[in-house]
Design a protein around this motif. Sequence first.
Motif, PDB file in Angstrom:
ATOM      1  N   GLN A   1      73.266  73.190  40.509  1.00  0.00           N
ATOM      2  CA  GLN A   1      71.851  73.523  40.384  1.00  0.00           C
ATOM      3  C   GLN A   1      70.949  72.344  40.719  1.00  0.00           C
ATOM      4  N   TYR A   2      71.352  71.134  40.329  1.00  0.00           N
ATOM      5  CA  TYR A   2      70.500  69.958  40.518  1.00  0.00           C
ATOM      6  C   TYR A   2      71.005  69.021  41.609  1.00  0.00           C
ATOM      7  N   ASN A   3      72.070  69.422  42.324  1.00  0.00           N
ATOM      8  CA  ASN A   3      72.622  68.648  43.433  1.00  0.00           C
ATOM      9  C   ASN A   3      72.942  67.203  43.032  1.00  0.00           C
ATOM     10  N   ILE A   4      73.711  67.070  41.946  1.00  0.00           N
ATOM     11  CA  ILE A   4      74.156  65.766  41.464  1.00  0.00           C
ATOM     12  C   ILE A   4      75.660  65.802  41.250  1.00  0.00           C
ATOM     13  N   ASN A   5      76.288  64.651  41.175  1.00  0.00           N
ATOM     14  CA  ASN A   5      77.718  64.562  40.894  1.00  0.00           C
ATOM     15  C   ASN A   5      77.891  63.684  39.663  1.00  0.00           C
ATOM     16  N   LEU A   6      78.432  64.260  38.587  1.00  0.00           N
ATOM     17  CA  LEU A   6      78.573  63.531  37.331  1.00  0.00           C
ATOM     18  C   LEU A   6      79.983  62.967  37.129  1.00  0.00           C
ATOM     19  N   ASN A   7      80.877  63.216  38.087  1.00  0.00           N
ATOM     20  CA  ASN A   7      82.237  62.657  38.069  1.00  0.00           C
ATOM     21  C   ASN A   7      83.025  63.011  36.817  1.00  0.00           C
ATOM     22  N   VAL A   8      82.894  64.251  36.372  1.00  0.00           N
ATOM     23  CA  VAL A   8      83.707  64.775  35.267  1.00  0.00           C
ATOM     24  C   VAL A   8      84.186  66.164  35.679  1.00  0.00           C
ATOM     25  N   ARG A   9      85.098  66.731  34.893  1.00  0.00           N
ATOM     26  CA  ARG A   9      85.590  68.071  35.179  1.00  0.00           C
ATOM     27  C   ARG A   9      84.440  69.066  35.145  1.00  0.00           C
ATOM     28  N   SER A  10      84.467  69.992  36.065  1.00  0.00           N
ATOM     29  CA  SER A  10      83.364  70.953  36.164  1.00  0.00           C
ATOM     30  C   SER A  10      83.344  71.955  35.016  1.00  0.00           C
ATOM     31  N   ASP A  11      84.457  72.079  34.276  1.00  0.00           N
ATOM     32  CA  ASP A  11      84.471  73.035  33.162  1.00  0.00           C
ATOM     33  C   ASP A  11      84.087  72.391  31.827  1.00  0.00           C
ATOM     34  N   MET A  12      83.687  71.125  31.848  1.00  0.00           N
ATOM     35  CA  MET A  12      83.201  70.477  30.620  1.00  0.00           C
ATOM     36  C   MET A  12      81.862  71.095  30.242  1.00  0.00           C
ATOM     37  N   HIS A  13      81.621  71.253  28.970  1.00  0.00           N
ATOM     38  CA  HIS A  13      80.338  71.801  28.511  1.00  0.00           C
ATOM     39  C   HIS A  13      79.264  70.723  28.516  1.00  0.00           C
ATOM     40  N   LEU A  14      78.049  71.157  28.778  1.00  0.00           N
ATOM     41  CA  LEU A  14      76.900  70.257  28.808  1.00  0.00           C
ATOM     42  C   LEU A  14      76.749  69.504  27.495  1.00  0.00           C
ATOM     43  N   SER A  15      76.892  70.196  26.375  1.00  0.00           N
ATOM     44  CA  SER A  15      76.721  69.547  25.066  1.00  0.00           C
ATOM     45  C   SER A  15      77.741  68.435  24.858  1.00  0.00           C
ATOM     46  N   THR A  16      78.968  68.642  25.310  1.00  0.00           N
ATOM     47  CA  THR A  16      80.011  67.621  25.186  1.00  0.00           C
ATOM     48  C   THR A  16      79.664  66.407  26.036  1.00  0.00           C
ATOM     49  N   TYR A  17      79.223  66.645  27.273  1.00  0.00           N
ATOM     50  CA  TYR A  17      78.862  65.549  28.163  1.00  0.00           C
ATOM     51  C   TYR A  17      77.708  64.731  27.590  1.00  0.00           C
ATOM     52  N   LEU A  18      76.673  65.414  27.113  1.00  0.00           N
ATOM     53  CA  LEU A  18      75.511  64.713  26.557  1.00  0.00           C
ATOM     54  C   LEU A  18      75.908  63.891  25.341  1.00  0.00           C
ATOM     55  N   GLU A  19      76.757  64.455  24.477  1.00  0.00           N
ATOM     56  CA  GLU A  19      77.190  63.752  23.267  1.00  0.00           C
ATOM     57  C   GLU A  19      78.021  62.518  23.611  1.00  0.00           C
ATOM     58  N   LYS A  20      78.980  62.669  24.532  1.00  0.00           N
ATOM     59  CA  LYS A  20      79.853  61.549  24.902  1.00  0.00           C
ATOM     60  C   LYS A  20      79.091  60.406  25.568  1.00  0.00           C
ATOM     61  N   ASN A  21      78.009  60.745  26.252  1.00  0.00           N
ATOM     62  CA  ASN A  21      77.250  59.734  26.989  1.00  0.00           C
ATOM     63  C   ASN A  21      75.953  59.334  26.303  1.00  0.00           C
ATOM     64  N   ASN A  22      75.791  59.791  25.062  1.00  0.00           N
ATOM     65  CA  ASN A  22      74.620  59.442  24.244  1.00  0.00           C
ATOM     66  C   ASN A  22      73.303  59.722  24.989  1.00  0.00           C
ATOM     67  N   ILE A  23      73.218  60.936  25.536  1.00  0.00           N
ATOM     68  CA  ILE A  23      72.022  61.381  26.246  1.00  0.00           C
ATOM     69  C   ILE A  23      71.381  62.475  25.411  1.00  0.00           C
ATOM     70  N   LYS A  24      70.071  62.422  25.261  1.00  0.00           N
ATOM     71  CA  LYS A  24      69.373  63.348  24.362  1.00  0.00           C
ATOM     72  C   LYS A  24      69.191  64.744  24.932  1.00  0.00           C
ATOM     73  N   SER A  25      68.976  64.869  26.245  1.00  0.00           N
ATOM     74  CA  SER A  25      68.668  66.187  26.803  1.00  0.00           C
ATOM     75  C   SER A  25      69.072  66.271  28.273  1.00  0.00           C
ATOM     76  N   LEU A  26      69.078  67.493  28.773  1.00  0.00           N
ATOM     77  CA  LEU A  26      69.345  67.711  30.191  1.00  0.00           C
ATOM     78  C   LEU A  26      68.289  67.012  31.038  1.00  0.00           C
ATOM     79  N   ASN A  27      67.059  67.039  30.598  1.00  0.00           N
ATOM     80  CA  ASN A  27      65.970  66.379  31.323  1.00  0.00           C
ATOM     81  C   ASN A  27      66.248  64.882  31.471  1.00  0.00           C
ATOM     82  N   ASP A  28      66.688  64.235  30.397  1.00  0.00           N
ATOM     83  CA  ASP A  28      67.021  62.809  30.471  1.00  0.00           C
ATOM     84  C   ASP A  28      68.178  62.571  31.433  1.00  0.00           C
TER      85      ASP A  28
END
Length: 72
Positions: A38-65
């Motif tokens: 959707q945002y044309n970015i590459n986060l270098n993690v498995r594509s089936d990881m959940h957004l909430s898990t990624y944000l928590e592991k990387n200490n990011i507050k929101s999708l916007n951040d």
Amino acid sequence: MSTSKNDAPGMKGNRARTEDGTLRQKRGDTHIGTIEKQYNINLNVRSDMHLSTYLEKNNIKSLNDLINDEKK
């Protein structure tokens, strides 16, 4: 059928607002693969990881951040 204009600059698609007027949060169980497409970015993690898990592991507050940090 009328189309509503997106009122948040830079945001793709239409997103509902909550009762207090803020944009609703993206669901935490959204897959990272969907975010990457959707945002044309590459986060270098498995594509089936959940957004909430990624944000928590990387200490990011929101999708916007996350999106703003990736586009810098």
